[in-house]
Design a protein around this motif. Structure first.
Motif, PDB file in Angstrom:
ATOM      1  N   ASN A  28       0.426   6.362   8.745  1.00 33.41           N
ATOM      2  CA  ASN A  28      -0.540   7.235   8.080  1.00 33.41           C
ATOM      3  C   ASN A  28      -1.375   6.505   7.042  1.00 33.41           C
ATOM      4  O   ASN A  28      -2.546   6.829   6.831  1.00 33.41           O
ATOM      5  N   ASP A  29      -0.790   5.502   6.355  1.00 34.06           N
ATOM      6  CA  ASP A  29      -1.495   4.757   5.316  1.00 34.06           C
ATOM      7  C   ASP A  29      -0.851   3.382   5.197  1.00 34.06           C
ATOM      8  O   ASP A  29       0.304   3.277   4.782  1.00 34.06           O
ATOM      9  N   PRO A  30      -1.559   2.302   5.547  1.00 35.02           N
ATOM     10  CA  PRO A  30      -0.981   0.959   5.463  1.00 35.02           C
ATOM     11  C   PRO A  30      -0.447   0.616   4.082  1.00 35.02           C
ATOM     12  O   PRO A  30       0.474  -0.211   3.964  1.00 35.02           O
ATOM     13  N   ALA A  31      -0.984   1.245   3.036  1.00 42.25           N
ATOM     14  CA  ALA A  31      -0.507   0.969   1.679  1.00 42.25           C
ATOM     15  C   ALA A  31       0.934   1.425   1.472  1.00 42.25           C
ATOM     16  O   ALA A  31       1.615   0.952   0.559  1.00 42.25           O
ATOM     17  N   ASN A  32       1.410   2.337   2.303  1.00 45.08           N
ATOM     18  CA  ASN A  32       2.778   2.853   2.179  1.00 45.08           C
ATOM     19  C   ASN A  32       3.787   2.039   2.984  1.00 45.08           C
ATOM     20  O   ASN A  32       4.983   2.367   2.984  1.00 45.08           O
TER      21      ASN A  32
END
Length: 334
Positions: free
Chosen positions: A277-281
């Motif tokens: 959902n979000d590469p930052a996670n």
């Protein structure tokens, strides 16, 4: 190489060892209804792994322990998100282990059939579910900023994970049947070689679909090279089976499994659990690892004990290197 990267490699190596060794155990268990024409045949098959199956299983315990100590964030996310899958794997492994020990306690055929069924299911279910679990490691899972899994259990059974599960099941099945051919003599050896050839053809098709899909899903130059190595080794393993070279076929099957597992690990590196959902996670080798002191102590412990474990396992396989025959099993029963 810094310590988190070193321990990423060590964890990968332990999973390679587990899938190579317990993989043929799974294959032998799944082959019972195909090669076990009578109780003596089934006892021969079980005796091929009897002295080593529990030792092979300890590799996953060590891999899990290393994952917990070296990458606690990765361990927490995986074990909470994969809770049902890992619980089913654990239950299946327990059922299989109990069956190995209890099937011979009674002479009634119905008693043995029930435990044989537990061995079959207890081998097939982990072989499939381990593929589902690692397929989701490669594909990634939805996570929030705290690295908590935000999907449902049904999200884990996506098409890529299911394909991975079928591929691991077939590879382990072929690996196990080749091992039976390597460890037996007479008619069961001939039938095992024939079954390994037929299963190997199907395995090549499914494995090729998996490797291509994985390359499209997530890939690095290293993972692509390892995928090619796995594909070539699998084809050569089937050819060696046709030619009656069971030892070479078994070695090539081990190379296939090792290359596939390493390809999956290198495909996600430096991530250890990508977030869809979000590469930052995403969890990475850096943000999921323990502190330097912990990894340093673990490294010294591993330096001492891993060679001892490998030496003991090699000695065990050397002691029980001879083939198992119907005559040996029948004589032992009396």
């Amino acid at each position: 190489m810094d310590l988190p990267v070193l321990w990423f490699a060590i964890v990968a190596a332990f999973f390679v060892g587990y899938f190579v060794l317990d993989g043929f155990d799974f294959g032998v268990g799944m082959a019972l209804p195909f090669l076990g024409r009578d109780d003596t045949d089934r006892r021969v098959m079980i005796n091929t792994i009897g002295p080593v199956w529990d030792l092979n299983e300890t590799w996953v315990i060590v891999a899990g322990a290393c994952l917990f100590a070296a990458f606690p964030e990765w361990y927490a996310t995986m074990f909470s998100g994969y809770y049902l899958i890992l619980l089913l794997i654990l239950a299946a492994l327990i059922a299989r282990g109990v069956s190995f020990e209890f099937r011979h306690q009674q002479k009634h055929l119905e008693w043995k059939r029930r435990f044989d069924l537990m061995i079959i299911v207890g081998s097939a279910l982990p072989a499939f579910l381990w593929g589902v679990a690692f397929g989701n490691v490669v594909r990634g899972i939805p996570m929030d900023a705290g690295h908590n899994y935000t999907g449902t259990v049904f999200d884990l059974f996506n098409p890529f994970a299911l394909l991975t599960g079928v591929a691991t099941l077939l590879v382990f099945f072929t690996h196990g049947v080749v091992f039976i051919a390597l460890k037996t003599e007479g008619e069961i050896r001939v039938r095992a070689r024939r079954l390994a050839t037929r299963a190997g053809v199907l395995t090549i098709v499914v494995a090729a679909a998996f490797l291509v899909t994985m390359a499209l899903e997530r890939a690095t130059p290293t993972s692509l090279v390892l995928s090619v190595v796995a594909a070539l080794a699998l084809v050569l393993a089937v050819l060696c089976t046709v030619w009656g070279r069971e030892g070479r076929a078994f070695t090539l099957m081990a190379v296939t499994i090792a290359a596939v597992v390493l390809a999956m690990f290198t495909a996600v590196f430096p991530d250890v659990m990508p977030a869809t959902n979000d590469p930052a996670n995403s969890l990475t080798v850096a943000n999921a690892s323990s502190g330097t002191y912990t990894l340093t102590v673990m490294s010294w412990v591993a330096l001492v004990f891993v060679p001892l474990v490998l030496a003991y396992q090699a000695w065990t396989y050397w002691v029980f290197r001879k083939r198992v025959t119907r005559a040996h099993v029948t004589a032992a029963a009396h």
